[in-house]
Design a protein around this motif. Structure first.
Motif, mmCIF file in Angstrom:
data_model
loop_
_atom_site.group_PDB
_atom_site.id
_atom_site.type_symbol
_atom_site.label_atom_id
_atom_site.label_comp_id
_atom_site.label_asym_id
_atom_site.label_seq_id
_atom_site.Cartn_x
_atom_site.Cartn_y
_atom_site.Cartn_z
ATOM 1 N N LEU A 1 -9.476 6.262 -33.580
ATOM 2 C CA LEU A 1 -8.681 5.442 -34.079
ATOM 3 C C LEU A 1 -8.199 5.491 -35.698
ATOM 4 O O LEU A 1 -6.961 5.676 -35.987
ATOM 5 C CB LEU A 1 -8.334 4.117 -33.363
ATOM 6 N N MET B 1 -5.751 8.407 -37.080
ATOM 7 C CA MET B 1 -4.039 8.181 -36.670
ATOM 8 C C MET B 1 -3.251 7.484 -37.829
ATOM 9 O O MET B 1 -1.823 6.704 -37.622
ATOM 10 C CB MET B 1 -3.709 7.001 -35.336
ATOM 11 N N GLY B 2 -3.752 6.651 -39.012
ATOM 12 C CA GLY B 2 -3.616 5.709 -39.841
ATOM 13 C C GLY B 2 -3.286 4.465 -38.831
ATOM 14 O O GLY B 2 -2.892 3.627 -39.500
ATOM 15 N N VAL B 3 -4.045 4.214 -37.706
ATOM 16 C CA VAL B 3 -4.101 2.468 -37.319
ATOM 17 C C VAL B 3 -5.619 2.037 -37.867
ATOM 18 O O VAL B 3 -6.155 2.475 -37.302
ATOM 19 C CB VAL B 3 -4.130 2.734 -36.025
ATOM 20 N N THR C 1 2.874 10.299 -30.209
ATOM 21 C CA THR C 1 3.795 9.470 -30.466
ATOM 22 C C THR C 1 2.447 8.417 -31.729
ATOM 23 O O THR C 1 3.024 8.134 -32.779
ATOM 24 C CB THR C 1 4.087 8.044 -29.819
ATOM 25 N N LEU C 2 1.320 8.815 -31.123
ATOM 26 C CA LEU C 2 -0.215 7.777 -32.066
ATOM 27 C C LEU C 2 -0.116 8.617 -33.401
ATOM 28 O O LEU C 2 0.000 7.922 -34.632
ATOM 29 C CB LEU C 2 -1.378 7.796 -31.426
ATOM 30 N N ARG D 1 4.406 -0.286 -29.093
ATOM 31 C CA ARG D 1 3.007 0.831 -29.478
ATOM 32 C C ARG D 1 2.079 0.385 -29.783
ATOM 33 O O ARG D 1 0.648 0.725 -29.881
ATOM 34 C CB ARG D 1 3.654 1.437 -30.605
ATOM 35 N N TRP E 1 1.914 6.864 -36.186
ATOM 36 C CA TRP E 1 2.232 5.776 -36.568
ATOM 37 C C TRP E 1 2.347 5.166 -37.906
ATOM 38 O O TRP E 1 3.185 4.207 -37.944
ATOM 39 C CB TRP E 1 0.718 5.529 -36.181
ATOM 40 N N LEU E 2 1.976 5.914 -38.428
ATOM 41 C CA LEU E 2 2.929 5.457 -40.005
ATOM 42 C C LEU E 2 4.248 5.755 -40.236
ATOM 43 O O LEU E 2 4.568 4.667 -41.465
ATOM 44 C CB LEU E 2 1.593 5.972 -41.379
ATOM 45 N N ARG F 1 6.724 4.596 -39.173
ATOM 46 C CA ARG F 1 8.112 3.981 -38.172
ATOM 47 C C ARG F 1 8.996 3.474 -38.956
ATOM 48 O O ARG F 1 10.500 3.410 -38.402
ATOM 49 C CB ARG F 1 7.235 2.279 -38.367
ATOM 50 N N MET G 1 -0.071 0.544 -26.870
ATOM 51 C CA MET G 1 -0.827 1.843 -27.036
ATOM 52 C C MET G 1 -1.900 1.749 -28.037
ATOM 53 O O MET G 1 -3.549 2.643 -27.677
ATOM 54 C CB MET G 1 0.394 2.727 -27.492
#
Lengths: 238, 291
Positions: free
Chosen positions: B177, B180-182, A101-102, B162, A105-106, A108, B165
């Motif tokens: 991290l 992941m695009g975060v 799922t992570l 989310r 992330w982008l 959505r 998470m």
């Protein structure tokens, strides 16, 4: 000739006084698998880290013509570059499903596409499907590599930077992983593959680069490199 | 019997406040391995915002609570942005010194603006009910209910959303991290906002139960809540709650059995002994199960 997707110009990476990458220039064409081979400590991983924005560097990196130097790593992901780092970068305290799922992330605004890719990933790696609720830190090395690749697919990038996918895997598992890398590439994803296992990498790749002490020493079509006496002697052990 | 029940209720009220403050320490530690020593002072800011909203602006309770929590969250984010973020790559000890410095700064800033103790007016009607000699006040009920609600909300956020998470992923590997695009900065800011927001809510709960506040109130209570977080297992959310209630219980019991000046001495002694036997805290585990 397919268009250039990734263009690296005179790239340098230093950690304090240590110069890990010393002026590298090359291009990766869209739709290709490019293999970057070289011994431990040659600077291959540093090069990938530079491209994905994890470390500061000198020189230029262009992705689809856009200069991405100085961009934050998470913004680079949004452009379509997915980096599977050395050691796989699995979040061991998250479940397998959460890791996947992570990866999305982008995305959505694309729940339908995410769901499809999720099914696709579980189809590629049925073993992940059996372990969705398990903490990913408890997976075996091979399963973690599958998860790392599956998670990268969830981000639906156009370019995947793949660092040593065969590391620590049995030959059978490594074959399996390489078969899937090939499949991903056939689906249209460009791949920059860093490997110590030169033979496997060059068999799979279209083009290859040899890196030594932070510099490129050889480049060419993968088939040519496979027969090049210098490569055969240094990396293929024949 | 009534006396014991009464003390149990006191324990619950005090423990609830400690637990909510301890959650702020544990959130930030769990995600960043940084002990935010300014957190006790953020709690104090919350109490002062509560005072302003109540005594000066005469806002209704729910709005007061929101003003204190959100206002303190903003201060917490500012502290992170201005003081901690520049030091993120620096040695841990520098960040800890900075945290202590930020705490002293906040205390003295408040002291400069409002040096005297303030009395916070009643926010809700203080009604007491009597059950066979057991007195239950509306304030105690509200404090306990609020803390349970806040804890449940936080547990939900961290486990099921989310952003929760992403916080857990951040605590595992901050370098990976972003791949992941975060945005790591955004998740850290959010962590501080929630942690400080809980401090602000706790400040309001405290001001409701013990309505005299001053700029130094956050020091001792902050230390106690920090110790509660450590006893429960710092970085572990359920541990912080447990630690808060244990500290509330120990303090209340110590005050019952001995002169009240012994209270902190007894409480801290017991907690230190506990840590000798459980150095990672009650629910804490070395490394793996953080947040």
């Amino acid at each position: 000739m397919p268009p250039t997707m990734l263009s690296i110009e005179n790239l340098t990476v230093s950690y304090g006084t240590i110069r890990a990458v010393r002026g590298i220039t090359f291009k990766v064409q869209k739709g290709q698998i490019a293999a970057l081979i070289g011994a431990n400590g040659a600077g291959k991983s540093s090069l990938l880290r530079a491209i994905s924005g994890m470390v500061k560097y000198g020189g230029e990196v262009k992705f689809n013509g856009t200069n991405i130097k100085g961009m934050a790593a998470d913004k680079i992901v949004a452009l379509g570059i997915t980096h599977i780092p050395e050691g796989r970068g699995i979040f061991g305290n998250l479940t397998v499903k959460e890791n996947l799922t992570l990866g999305a992330w982008l995305r959505r605004n694309d729940p339908e596409g995410v769901r499809k890719d999720y099914e696709h990933v579980l189809g590629l790696f049925p073993r992940l499907g059996q372990r969705l609720g398990q903490l990913s830190g408890t997976l075996s090395g091979g399963e973690q590599q599958m998860l790392a690749i599956g998670r990268a697919l969830m981000s639906k990038g156009d370019l995947i930077l793949l660092d040593e996918p065969s590391m620590g895997l049995s030959p059978v598992l490594a074959d399996e992983i390489f078969r899937i890398i090939d499949e991903i590439n056939r689906a249209g994803v460009t791949i920059l593959l860093v490997e110590q296992n030169a033979f496997m990498a060059l068999q799979l790749a279209d083009g290859g680069f040899v890196m030594e002490n932070g510099q490129l020493t050889l480049e060419g079509a993968a088939s040519e490199l496979l027969t090049d006496p210098r490569v055969r002697q240094a990396y293929l052990g024949v | 019997m009534a006396y014991i029940s009464q003390q149990l209720l006191n324990m619950l009220q005090l423990g609830s406040i400690y637990a909510v403050i301890a959650l702020g320490y544990t959130m930030v530690y769990g995600v960043l391995s940084l002990i935010n020593f300014a957190h006790g002072d953020l709690f104090m800011i919350g109490a002062f915002l509560c005072f302003i909203a109540t005594a000066k602006l005469h806002l209704p309770f729910v709005v007061v609570l929101a003003v204190a929590a959100i206002g303190t969250a903003v201060v917490g984010m500012a502290v992170e942005r201005l003081a901690y973020r520049p030091l993120r790559a620096a040695p841990k000890v520098s960040a800890i010194i900075t945290a202590l410095g930020v705490g002293v700064f906040i205390e003295n800033l408040t002291l400069a603006i409002s040096p005297y103790p303030r009395h916070v007016p009643e926010m809700i009607p203080n009604v007491s009910w009597n059950f066979n000699g057991l007195t239950v006040s509306s304030i105690a009920v509200l404090v306990v209910l609020l803390s349970v609600l806040l804890m449940a909300a936080l547990d939900f956020i961290v486990r099921k959303t989310r952003y929760g998470m992403a916080m857990r992923a951040l605590s595992w590997d901050i370098k990976t991290l972003p791949l992941m695009g975060v945005s790591v900065n955004a998740i850290i800011a959010l962590t501080f906002a929630i942690g400080a927001g809980f401090g602000g809510a706790a400040g309001t709960m405290y001001a409701m139960a013990f309505p005299v506040i001053d700029p130094y109130m956050g020091i001792m209570i902050g230390w106690k809540a920090f110790i509660a977080a450590v006893v429960g297992g710092i970085g572990n959310i359920r541990g912080a709650m447990l630690g808060g209630y244990i500290l509330g219980a120990v303090e209340t019991l110590a005050a019952v059995a001995l002169p009240s000046t012994y209270r902190d001495f007894i409480a801290f002694t017991l907690l230190l002994i506990l840590l000798i036997f459980r150095p990672n805290g009650i629910l804490g585990q070395p490394k793996t199960l953080k947040v």
